[in-house]
Design a protein around this motif. Structure first.
Motif, short mmCIF file in Angstrom:
data_model
loop_
_atom_site.label_atom_id
_atom_site.label_comp_id
_atom_site.label_asym_id
_atom_site.label_seq_id
_atom_site.Cartn_x
_atom_site.Cartn_y
_atom_site.Cartn_z
N LEU A 195 16.40 -30.32 -25.81
CA LEU A 195 15.90 -29.84 -24.53
C LEU A 195 16.57 -28.50 -24.24
CD1 LEU A 195 16.09 -33.10 -22.36
CD2 LEU A 195 14.16 -32.23 -23.72
N GLU A 196 15.75 -27.47 -24.07
CA GLU A 196 16.25 -26.14 -23.72
C GLU A 196 16.04 -25.98 -22.22
OE1 GLU A 196 14.00 -23.66 -26.40
OE2 GLU A 196 15.20 -24.31 -28.12
N GLU A 197 17.15 -25.87 -21.49
CA GLU A 197 17.13 -26.04 -20.04
C GLU A 197 17.47 -24.76 -19.27
OE1 GLU A 197 18.45 -30.65 -19.80
OE2 GLU A 197 20.09 -29.21 -19.85
N THR A 198 16.80 -24.60 -18.14
CA THR A 198 17.14 -23.58 -17.15
C THR A 198 17.35 -24.33 -15.84
OG1 THR A 198 15.76 -21.95 -18.27
CG2 THR A 198 16.36 -21.49 -15.98
N TRP A 199 18.55 -24.20 -15.28
CA TRP A 199 18.90 -25.00 -14.11
C TRP A 199 19.48 -24.14 -13.00
CZ3 TRP A 199 24.02 -24.32 -13.20
CH2 TRP A 199 24.82 -23.98 -14.29
N GLU A 200 19.47 -24.72 -11.80
CA GLU A 200 20.10 -24.07 -10.66
C GLU A 200 20.62 -25.14 -9.71
OE1 GLU A 200 17.26 -21.83 -8.36
OE2 GLU A 200 15.73 -23.37 -8.62
N TRP A 201 21.79 -24.88 -9.17
CA TRP A 201 22.33 -25.78 -8.17
C TRP A 201 21.55 -25.62 -6.87
CZ3 TRP A 201 25.13 -29.42 -10.00
CH2 TRP A 201 25.99 -29.20 -11.08
N GLU A 202 21.32 -26.72 -6.17
CA GLU A 202 20.74 -26.68 -4.83
C GLU A 202 21.80 -26.99 -3.78
OE1 GLU A 202 16.11 -27.69 -5.75
OE2 GLU A 202 17.42 -29.39 -5.37
N SER A 203 22.90 -27.58 -4.21
CA SER A 203 23.98 -27.94 -3.29
C SER A 203 25.02 -26.82 -3.15
CB SER A 203 24.67 -29.21 -3.78
OG SER A 203 25.16 -29.02 -5.10
N GLY A 204 24.82 -25.74 -3.87
CA GLY A 204 25.76 -24.62 -3.83
C GLY A 204 25.25 -23.51 -4.72
N PRO A 205 26.03 -22.44 -4.84
CA PRO A 205 25.59 -21.31 -5.66
C PRO A 205 25.72 -21.61 -7.16
CG PRO A 205 27.79 -20.90 -4.82
CD PRO A 205 27.32 -22.19 -4.19
N GLY A 206 24.88 -20.95 -7.94
CA GLY A 206 25.01 -21.03 -9.38
C GLY A 206 23.74 -21.43 -10.08
N SER A 207 23.58 -20.91 -11.29
CA SER A 207 22.43 -21.23 -12.14
C SER A 207 22.83 -20.90 -13.58
CB SER A 207 21.21 -20.42 -11.72
OG SER A 207 21.46 -19.04 -11.87
N GLY A 208 21.99 -21.35 -14.51
CA GLY A 208 22.29 -21.05 -15.91
C GLY A 208 21.32 -21.69 -16.86
N THR A 209 21.69 -21.68 -18.12
CA THR A 209 20.90 -22.31 -19.16
C THR A 209 21.81 -23.22 -19.97
OG1 THR A 209 21.28 -20.51 -20.72
CG2 THR A 209 19.29 -20.36 -19.34
N SER A 210 21.22 -24.21 -20.59
CA SER A 210 21.98 -25.12 -21.45
C SER A 210 21.03 -25.74 -22.46
CB SER A 210 22.68 -26.20 -20.63
OG SER A 210 21.76 -26.90 -19.83
N VAL A 211 21.61 -26.38 -23.46
CA VAL A 211 20.86 -27.07 -24.50
C VAL A 211 21.47 -28.45 -24.69
CG1 VAL A 211 20.25 -27.09 -26.96
CG2 VAL A 211 20.25 -24.93 -25.69
N VAL A 212 20.62 -29.47 -24.68
CA VAL A 212 21.07 -30.82 -25.02
C VAL A 212 20.25 -31.28 -26.21
CG1 VAL A 212 21.87 -31.42 -22.70
CG2 VAL A 212 19.53 -31.95 -23.36
#
Length: 116
Positions: free
Chosen positions: A91-108
């Motif tokens: 899974l190639e992921e693009t994520w962002e926090w909704e409870s605070g600042p921050g975003s990024g990408t990750s791979v699982v």
């Protein structure tokens, strides 16, 4: 036909910053009729849950987690399902926090039986 995520166990291929999922975090995925959900824990995560939808090779879900420091966090993720040459799933992921600042990408990636 797209490979099902139901019953698969996945883990991140790299560590993120403290308080986030890392290589010791394990995800147990479920999928049925376009719905996806998972439970996860390990590393800095005591317990986490994600729930969302799948359309083709695209996942769209929200996640919430309890960290070892007692804080909670939630966010949104869009992932692309990729079948690896050896038949495992990534899974190639693009994520962002909704409870605070921050975003990024990750791979699982799907774990082999002995890596669980």
């Amino acid at each position: 036909m797209a490979v099902s995520l139901d019953g698969l166990h996945l883990a991140p291929v790299a560590d993120q910053s403290a308080g986030q999922v890392g290589t010791r975090t394990r995800f147990a995925y479920h999928e049925e009729d376009g719905a996806v959900w998972a439970e996860y824990q390990g590393g800095d995560i005591v317990r986490g849950h994600l729930v969302g939808t799948r359309e083709g090779d695209r996942l769209d879900f929200r996640y919430v987690q309890l960290r070892t420091d007692g804080t909670t966090a939630s966010g949104h993720c869009v992932s692309t399902v990729v079948e690896l040459p050896d038949g495992r799933v990534r899974l190639e992921e693009t994520w962002e926090w909704e409870s605070g600042p921050g975003s990024g990408t990750s791979v699982v990636e799907q774990l082999t039986e002995d890596a669980r």
